[in-house]
Structure formats: C-alpha cells, structure tokens
Design a protein around this motif. Structure first.
Motif, PDB file in Angstrom:
ATOM      1  N   GLY A  66       0.834  -1.139  -0.002  1.00 33.20           N
ATOM      2  CA  GLY A  66       0.037   0.119  -0.047  1.00 33.20           C
ATOM      3  C   GLY A  66       0.943   1.362  -0.143  1.00 33.20           C
ATOM      4  O   GLY A  66       2.013   1.222  -0.236  1.00 33.20           O
TER       5      GLY A  66
ATOM      6  N   LEU B  60      -8.383  -5.856  -5.446  1.00 34.69           N
ATOM      7  CA  LEU B  60      -7.384  -4.789  -5.250  1.00 34.69           C
ATOM      8  C   LEU B  60      -7.486  -3.975  -6.576  1.00 34.69           C
ATOM      9  O   LEU B  60      -7.652  -4.419  -7.746  1.00 34.69           O
ATOM     10  CB  LEU B  60      -6.083  -5.463  -5.132  1.00 34.69           C
ATOM     11  CG  LEU B  60      -6.089  -6.304  -3.825  1.00 34.69           C
ATOM     12  CD1 LEU B  60      -4.452  -6.884  -3.581  1.00 34.69           C
ATOM     13  CD2 LEU B  60      -6.177  -5.455  -2.626  1.00 34.69           C
TER      14      LEU B  60
ATOM     15  N   THR C 155      -2.427  -1.227  -7.484  1.00 34.83           N
ATOM     16  CA  THR C 155      -1.624  -2.043  -6.218  1.00 34.83           C
ATOM     17  C   THR C 155      -0.828  -3.141  -6.890  1.00 34.83           C
ATOM     18  O   THR C 155       0.227  -3.531  -6.364  1.00 34.83           O
ATOM     19  CB  THR C 155      -2.859  -2.156  -5.397  1.00 34.83           C
ATOM     20  OG1 THR C 155      -3.279  -1.140  -4.668  1.00 34.83           O
ATOM     21  CG2 THR C 155      -2.012  -3.166  -4.283  1.00 34.83           C
TER      22      THR C 155
ATOM     23  N   TYR D  50       2.085  -2.116  -8.616  1.00 35.54           N
ATOM     24  CA  TYR D  50       3.173  -1.411  -7.568  1.00 35.54           C
ATOM     25  C   TYR D  50       3.855  -2.427  -6.973  1.00 35.54           C
ATOM     26  O   TYR D  50       5.128  -2.591  -6.614  1.00 35.54           O
ATOM     27  CB  TYR D  50       2.332  -0.644  -6.535  1.00 35.54           C
ATOM     28  CG  TYR D  50       3.184   0.213  -5.723  1.00 35.54           C
ATOM     29  CD1 TYR D  50       4.412   1.098  -6.197  1.00 35.54           C
ATOM     30  CD2 TYR D  50       2.924   0.283  -4.249  1.00 35.54           C
ATOM     31  CE1 TYR D  50       4.990   1.878  -5.401  1.00 35.54           C
ATOM     32  CE2 TYR D  50       3.742   1.045  -3.479  1.00 35.54           C
ATOM     33  CZ  TYR D  50       4.708   1.772  -3.956  1.00 35.54           C
ATOM     34  OH  TYR D  50       5.213   2.492  -3.083  1.00 35.54           O
ATOM     35  N   ARG D  51       3.174  -3.563  -6.576  1.00 32.65           N
ATOM     36  CA  ARG D  51       3.724  -4.863  -6.026  1.00 32.65           C
ATOM     37  C   ARG D  51       4.906  -5.468  -6.926  1.00 32.65           C
ATOM     38  O   ARG D  51       5.934  -5.524  -6.631  1.00 32.65           O
ATOM     39  CB  ARG D  51       2.633  -6.004  -5.774  1.00 32.65           C
ATOM     40  CG  ARG D  51       3.316  -7.438  -5.566  1.00 32.65           C
ATOM     41  CD  ARG D  51       2.271  -8.392  -5.839  1.00 32.65           C
ATOM     42  NE  ARG D  51       1.954  -8.391  -7.096  1.00 32.65           N
ATOM     43  CZ  ARG D  51       0.898  -9.230  -7.618  1.00 32.65           C
ATOM     44  NH1 ARG D  51       0.199 -10.009  -6.929  1.00 32.65           N
ATOM     45  NH2 ARG D  51       0.795  -9.100  -9.009  1.00 32.65           N
TER      46      ARG D  51
ATOM     47  N   HIS E 154       3.128   4.857  -4.119  1.00 34.16           N
ATOM     48  CA  HIS E 154       2.014   4.068  -4.685  1.00 34.16           C
ATOM     49  C   HIS E 154       1.494   4.983  -5.809  1.00 34.16           C
ATOM     50  O   HIS E 154       1.257   6.056  -5.572  1.00 34.16           O
ATOM     51  CB  HIS E 154       1.072   3.883  -3.470  1.00 34.16           C
ATOM     52  CG  HIS E 154      -0.117   2.691  -4.067  1.00 34.16           C
ATOM     53  ND1 HIS E 154      -1.205   3.254  -4.872  1.00 34.16           N
ATOM     54  CD2 HIS E 154      -0.118   1.408  -3.738  1.00 34.16           C
ATOM     55  CE1 HIS E 154      -1.899   2.131  -5.098  1.00 34.16           C
ATOM     56  NE2 HIS E 154      -1.507   1.134  -4.372  1.00 34.16           N
TER      57      HIS E 154
END
Length: 244
Positions: free
Chosen positions: A55, A82, A86, A89-90, A198
């Motif tokens: 996050g 989600l 996200t 970004y992971r 993020h």
C-alpha cells in the motif's frame, strides 16, 4: 480438541506471551532494522514472514527488510478486489528491492462461490467479506511460520495507538518494527532510497486496500479515516482476529 490438548495449548500460549513481553522490553526503542534483525535471528528465515499490502507506506518497511535480508518470505493478500495500480506497484517493488520470495495468497475458489458469488458482500457485510478474503487466507499462509512482521504504526491511531514492538498472537510472535516511527521518518526512508510512491497516492489516497472500501482522504483526515467510509469498521480483521 480434548481437554488435555486445550490445556497444553493454553500453557504454550502463556509461554509465547511471556517471551513476547520480554522481547518487547528489549526491543521497545530499537530501530526498525534492529527489530527485523532480531526477529530473523530469533526465529530464522524459514519460520518468519513479513505481511505486506503493498500500500501507500509499504515500500518503507519492505526496503528496511530487504536491506536486512531480501529472501525473508513476504505474504501478499490478493483479495480479488485490489486496484490494478496496487498489483502493478507490487511487481515494481519486487523488482526494485530484489525481493526473492513474495507469495500472493488468494481466497479459495470454493469460498468465493459460497460466500460472495455476486461480489456484493463488501456492501452488505464488510466484516464477512474481509474474513474470507483476508483473515482466512492469512491464517492458511501463516500456518508455515512461527512469527510475522507487519507495518502497523502507533501514529495511525485507533486500535493501533498503543501497539507494542513485539506481541503474542496465540502461538505466534508478531513483530511491529514500525510501531515507533513517525511520518517524517517514513518520508525520509522514501527520500533516501528514492522509493516510488504508490500510484494512487498522487490522487489523494492516504491508505489503499480493496477498491470498494478505499477512498480519497478529505482535508484533515488520518489515513485510516478513508477506509470503510461511513462505517464504524476501522480494521480488516487480520490484526484483531487471532491468526494462529
């Protein structure tokens, strides 16, 4: 469970609780890296996991962990709700930080069909939605581990305002290396390591979870105020329901 088994579990939980209390006394003022180093030394890499939502503030803790040992297992709960940002970004942080063991855990297919075939449970019963999309998958994932690391911070307020650095959760130790950090210290980690924010942070999201239950923060709000807006709910349950 028999009476004797229950008595043994209670006894074992008491041992873990006393161990956590002793460790918290030693690590109460330790830096985040020192807490993670201690957890790794005490538990061992094979029995220690870090749980991350990837996050808005997650990169700071993941950076500190990667500097200690990038091979510590990281559990990521992919709830099925989600934001695409996200998930992207992971993947970006995995590559940037050299994380070697990120495990994306999803709800069981049969649970999805049984509990939320119409994908409307988040609205009618958000606690139940969190329970089978996050709490139960985390319970399964943590069955392999004796301790876990998370990113809760006291400055987030609410139930988090008085969290210790080390606590017991049933038969498992729980390390909170960022318990004492300030927003300024987190910002410094981002700046020094040139960590990307993020993708939704620029749009006003201070805290990002599942799409239906996350919103942009209003002026003067804390990060947690923008989750489950309009409801008394403030936690998804993974920190309030025993995961042992």
């Amino acid at each position: 469970m028999s009476v004797s088994d229950l008595a043994q579990q209670i006894s074992d939980e008491d041992v873990v609780a006393k161990r956590a209390e002793a460790l918290d006394g030693v690590l109460h003022h330790a830096s985040p890296s020192e807490v993670i180093e201690s957890a790794l030394r005490i538990v061992g890499r094979e029995r220690l996991a870090l749980v991350s939502s990837f996050g808005t503030e997650s990169a700071a803790l993941l950076k500190v962990m990667a500097d200690v040992d990038p091979a510590i297992p990281v559990i990521f709960l992919d709830t099925g709700w989600l934001f695409e940002e996200t998930l992207a970004y992971r993947d970006r942080l995995i590559a940037l930080l050299g994380l070697r063991d990120v495990r994306s855990i999803r709800p069981l297919d049969e649970a999805l069909q049984r509990e939320d075939a119409d994908r409307e449970l988040w609205f009618s019963d958000p606690d139940a939605c969190c329970r089978f999309r996050k709490v139960e998958p985390l319970r399964r994932a943590l069955a392999l581990f004796d301790a876990w690391i998370n990113g809760r911070k006291r400055f987030q307020g609410g139930l988090r305002a008085a969290i210790p650095v080390v606590e017991a959760e049933g038969l498992r130790l729980k390390f909170n290396p960022f318990a004492n950090v300030t927003p300024a210290e987190i910002a410094a980690i981002y700046a020094q390591a040139k960590l990307p924010p993020h993708p939704l942070a620029a749009s006003g999201f201070l805290s990002v979870g599942c799409m239906p239950c996350s919103s942009r923060a209003q002026p003067g709000e804390d990060a947690r105020d923008s989750r489950w807006r309009g409801r008394s709910k403030t936690e998804c349950g993974i920190h309030t329901v025993e995961t042992s």
